[in-house]
Design a protein around this motif. Structure first.
Motif, short mmCIF file in Angstrom:
data_model
loop_
_atom_site.label_atom_id
_atom_site.label_comp_id
_atom_site.label_asym_id
_atom_site.label_seq_id
_atom_site.Cartn_x
_atom_site.Cartn_y
_atom_site.Cartn_z
N ASP A 43 0.85 -1.19 0.00
CA ASP A 43 0.00 0.00 0.00
C ASP A 43 0.88 1.24 0.00
N VAL A 44 0.51 2.22 -0.81
CA VAL A 44 1.31 3.43 -0.93
C VAL A 44 1.15 4.31 0.30
N THR A 45 2.09 5.24 0.49
CA THR A 45 2.05 6.13 1.66
C THR A 45 2.11 7.61 1.29
N LEU A 46 2.53 7.92 0.06
CA LEU A 46 2.56 9.32 -0.36
C LEU A 46 1.16 9.77 -0.75
N PRO A 47 0.84 11.06 -0.54
CA PRO A 47 -0.50 11.56 -0.92
C PRO A 47 -0.67 11.63 -2.43
N LEU A 48 -1.90 11.80 -2.85
CA LEU A 48 -2.18 11.98 -4.28
C LEU A 48 -1.43 13.20 -4.80
N MET A 49 -0.96 13.12 -6.03
CA MET A 49 -0.16 14.19 -6.63
C MET A 49 -1.00 15.43 -6.90
N GLU A 232 -4.66 -7.66 -21.02
CA GLU A 232 -3.73 -6.99 -20.10
C GLU A 232 -4.48 -6.18 -19.05
N PHE A 233 -4.00 -6.29 -17.81
CA PHE A 233 -4.58 -5.56 -16.69
C PHE A 233 -3.54 -4.56 -16.18
N CYS A 234 -3.99 -3.36 -15.87
CA CYS A 234 -3.09 -2.39 -15.28
C CYS A 234 -3.86 -1.52 -14.28
N SER A 235 -3.13 -0.89 -13.39
CA SER A 235 -3.76 -0.19 -12.29
C SER A 235 -3.06 1.13 -12.02
N LEU A 236 -3.82 2.10 -11.52
CA LEU A 236 -3.22 3.35 -11.08
C LEU A 236 -2.89 3.31 -9.59
N SER A 237 -3.15 2.19 -8.94
CA SER A 237 -2.88 2.09 -7.50
C SER A 237 -1.42 2.36 -7.19
N LYS A 238 -0.52 1.72 -7.93
CA LYS A 238 0.90 1.89 -7.68
C LYS A 238 1.50 2.96 -8.60
N THR A 239 0.95 3.11 -9.80
CA THR A 239 1.45 4.13 -10.73
C THR A 239 1.24 5.53 -10.18
N ALA A 240 0.09 5.77 -9.55
CA ALA A 240 -0.25 7.13 -9.13
C ALA A 240 -0.85 7.20 -7.72
N GLY A 241 -0.63 6.17 -6.91
CA GLY A 241 -1.09 6.22 -5.53
C GLY A 241 -2.59 6.11 -5.35
N PHE A 242 -3.27 5.38 -6.25
CA PHE A 242 -4.72 5.29 -6.22
C PHE A 242 -5.23 4.09 -5.40
N THR A 243 -4.45 3.58 -4.47
CA THR A 243 -4.90 2.39 -3.74
C THR A 243 -6.25 2.61 -3.03
N GLY A 244 -6.45 3.82 -2.52
CA GLY A 244 -7.72 4.12 -1.87
C GLY A 244 -8.69 4.88 -2.76
N THR A 245 -8.21 5.39 -3.88
CA THR A 245 -9.04 6.16 -4.80
C THR A 245 -9.73 5.26 -5.81
N ARG A 289 -11.61 11.79 -13.82
CA ARG A 289 -10.93 13.05 -14.14
C ARG A 289 -9.55 13.09 -13.47
N GLY A 290 -9.49 12.62 -12.22
CA GLY A 290 -8.20 12.55 -11.55
C GLY A 290 -7.26 11.60 -12.24
N ALA A 291 -7.79 10.46 -12.70
CA ALA A 291 -6.97 9.47 -13.40
C ALA A 291 -6.44 10.02 -14.72
N ALA A 292 -7.27 10.76 -15.45
CA ALA A 292 -6.84 11.33 -16.73
C ALA A 292 -5.68 12.31 -16.52
N ALA A 293 -5.68 13.00 -15.37
CA ALA A 293 -4.62 13.96 -15.09
C ALA A 293 -3.27 13.26 -14.91
N VAL A 294 -3.29 11.99 -14.53
CA VAL A 294 -2.05 11.22 -14.37
C VAL A 294 -1.30 11.14 -15.69
N PHE A 295 -2.03 11.07 -16.80
CA PHE A 295 -1.42 10.84 -18.11
C PHE A 295 -1.03 12.12 -18.84
N THR A 296 -1.21 13.27 -18.18
CA THR A 296 -0.71 14.52 -18.74
C THR A 296 0.80 14.59 -18.50
N GLU A 297 1.46 15.51 -19.19
CA GLU A 297 2.91 15.66 -19.00
C GLU A 297 3.23 15.98 -17.54
#
Length: 400
Positions: A43-49, A232-245, A289-297
Motif C-alpha cells: 500500500d502506498v504512503t505518499l499523498p495523491l499528486m 492486459e490488466f493495469c492499475s493506477l494504484s501503484k502508478t499514481a497512488g490510487f490504492t484508496g481512490t 478526471r483525476g486518473a486522466a490527469a495522471v497521463f498529462t505531462e
C-alpha cells in the motif's frame, strides 16, 4: 433448498493479508508501546499528486453545477480517460484503440471478474509463488489449476513447458511477489505458446511504471501476435497512488477471438463489454478526471517522482541485504524485495521472528505458494525514514 457453490470449501479460511493483519493486531495489543513498521502490504504512503487533486477539485465543482453535472457514466469509462491511456501506450510504441480499454475500480477486481468469460472446464496455469487472487478466483469457479515452478534457479521467471497444456495462463511482470521482470524474448515465448494452443494469456502489468530498464517491456502488446492471445490488466494504484481512490483498466483487443462450441466466432472484447454493462456501473466521474490527469505531462512527471521515491526505498533495503550477504530478487524494476529467509528459517517462522524481535512486518513467501516457502517479501512503499529505521532494526537483528 438453494444449492451453494461448494468450491468455496476448497479455499483457505481467510485471505493471506487478513491473516497477517490479525497477527500484527495481536502483537500490537500485547506490546502497545512498540512502534510497528509495516513493510508487508503493497500500500502506498505518499499523498495523491497535485495534478490529480486539481483535476478532482475541478470535477467536484462540475458535479455541483446543474449545467455540468453528470449522472450515470459509460460502464466502459469516459472517452477522455480511455483516449489518454491509449496515448500513453502510443508513447511506448504500442497501438491500442480507445474502445479496447475498459476502466474499472481496480486490477484486482478485473483479474477476478475476467473469469466470467471462460468456461469452468478450462485448465488454468499459474506460477508458484503467485498473487493469491489468480488462484482463489479459479478455485471459486471450480477450474483445474496447474502450477509452474518459479524458483531462484530460473530467476523466478518460469518459461513454457511444451509438455504442459493449459487454456488460461496468468503472468505478472514486474512480478508480485518476487519483483522479477520478463524480457521481450521471454514474453515472446509465452505468446507463441499461447497462440499454438489457442490459450489466453492474462497479463498483469500493475507494476509496469516501475520498470526503469529501457530493454524491458512494459506491456505484453510489445510482442508481435499478443493481441490475438492476451488480455492486459493495469492499475493506477501503484502508478499514481490510487490504492484508496480506485481506478484501473483492462485491455481486451478486437483481435482476440475464440470459437464457440457451436462454431460461432466470439469476440472476447464484446463479451467483456457485455459483462461490464451488465454487472458494473462504472468508475465515478470525479475519479476518472483525476486518473486522466495522471497521463498529462505534468501528471507523469509527478507520478515518476513518487515512483522514484518508492524505488529509492527498495534500494535502501536491497543495499542492506547485499551488505548482509542475504540473497534476494527484485528491487530494481519493482517495489518488492523477495529475500531468502536467513538461517534456513521457514517463511512464517521468519515473520514471527522479525515481528517479535524488530517489530517489522513483512509477508511470508509461503503465503504465495509452495515455492515461496523459505522466502519473504518486503515492500518499498513505506515512509523513507521508517524504511531506514526498519532496515536498521533488521540489520542489527541479523548481525547477531
Amino acid at each position: 433448498m438453494a444449492h451453494i457453490n461448494e468450491n468455496y470449501q476448497n479455499l483457505k479460511d481467510s485471505y493471506l493479508f487478513s491473516d497477517i493483519a490479525k497477527k500484527v493486531a495481536a502483537f500490537s495489543q500485547e506490546n502497545p508501546q512498540q512502534e510497528i513498521i509495516r513493510l508487508g502490504i503493497g500500500d502506498v504512503t505518499l499523498p495523491l499528486m497535485p495534478a490529480v487533486i486539481s483535476a478532482m477539485h475541478a470535477a467536484v465543482d462540475e458535479m455541483g453545477d446543474a449545467a455540468t453535472f453528470r449522472g450515470y457514466g459509460p460502464e466502459q469509462g469516459y472517452d477522455f480517460l480511455r483516449e489518454a491511456i491509449a496515448a500513453y501506450y502510443a508513447k511506448n510504441g504500442v497501438s491500442i484503440a480507445a474502445d479496447e480499454i475498459f476502466i474499472s475500480d481496480g486490477a484486482k477486481s478485473d483479474v477476478g471478474n475476467i473469469v466470467d468469460l471462460f468456461a469452468a472446464d478450462n485448465t488454468v496455469l499459474v506460477p508458484d509463488p503467485v498473487y493469491p487472487v489468480y488462484v482463489d478466483t479459479n478455485i471459486m469457479s471450480g477450474r483445474k489449476i496447474l502450477y509452474m515452478n518459479a524458483t531462484a534457479e530460473n530467476g523466478f521467471l518460469p518459461m513454457p513447458d511444451p509438455a504442459v497444456s493449459a487454456d488460461m495462463i496468468y503472468l505478472c511482470s514486474p512480478n508480485n511477489p518476487t519483483g522479477a521482470v520478463y524480457n521481450k524474448q521471454q514474453l515472446k515465448a509465452w505468446v507463441d505458446y499461447a497462440r499454438e494452443r489457442e490459450a489466453v494469456l492474462l497479463f498483469d502489468a500493475a507494476y509496469e511504471a516501475f520498470i526503469g530498464d529501457a530493454q524491458l517491456p512494459h506491456s505484453i502488446y510489445e510482442v508481435e501476435g499478443a493481441k490475438e492471445c492476451a488480455i492486459e490488466f493495469c492499475s493506477l494504484s501503484k502508478t499514481a497512488g490510487f490504492t484508496g481512490t480506485r481506478c484501473a483498466y483492462t485491455i481486451v483487443p478486437h483481435a482476440l477471438e475464440r470459437k464457440g462450441a457451436n462454431g460461432a466466432t466470439l469476440s472476447l472484447r464484446s463479451m467483456w463489454n457485455r459483462r461490464q454493462t451488465t454487472k458494473f456501473n462504472g468508475v465515478p466521474y470525479i475519479v476518472q478526471r483525476g486518473a486522466a490527469a495522471v497521463f498529462t505531462e505534468e501528471g507523469m512527471q509527478q507520478a515518476h517522482k513518487a515512483i522514484d521515491y518508492y524505488k529509492g526505498n527498495a534500494r535502501i533495503i536491497a543495499d542492506a541485504f547485499t551488505a548482509l550477504g542475504i540473497r534476494f530478487f527484485g528491487g530494481a524494476n519493482s517495489p518488492y524485495i523477495w529475500m531468502e529467509c536467513p538461517n534456513h528459517m521457514k517463511s512464517w517462522e521468519f515473520f514471527h521472528y522479525l515481528l517479535e524481535n524488530a517489530a517489522v512486518v513483512g509477508t511470508p513467501g509461503a503465503g504465495f505458494g509452495e515455492n515461496g516457502e523459505g522466502w519473504f517479501r518486503l515492500t518499498g512503499f513505506g515512509d523513507r525514514e521508517k524504511t531506514k529505521e526498519a532496515v536498521a532494526r533488521i540489520s542489527a537483528l541479523l548481525k547477531k
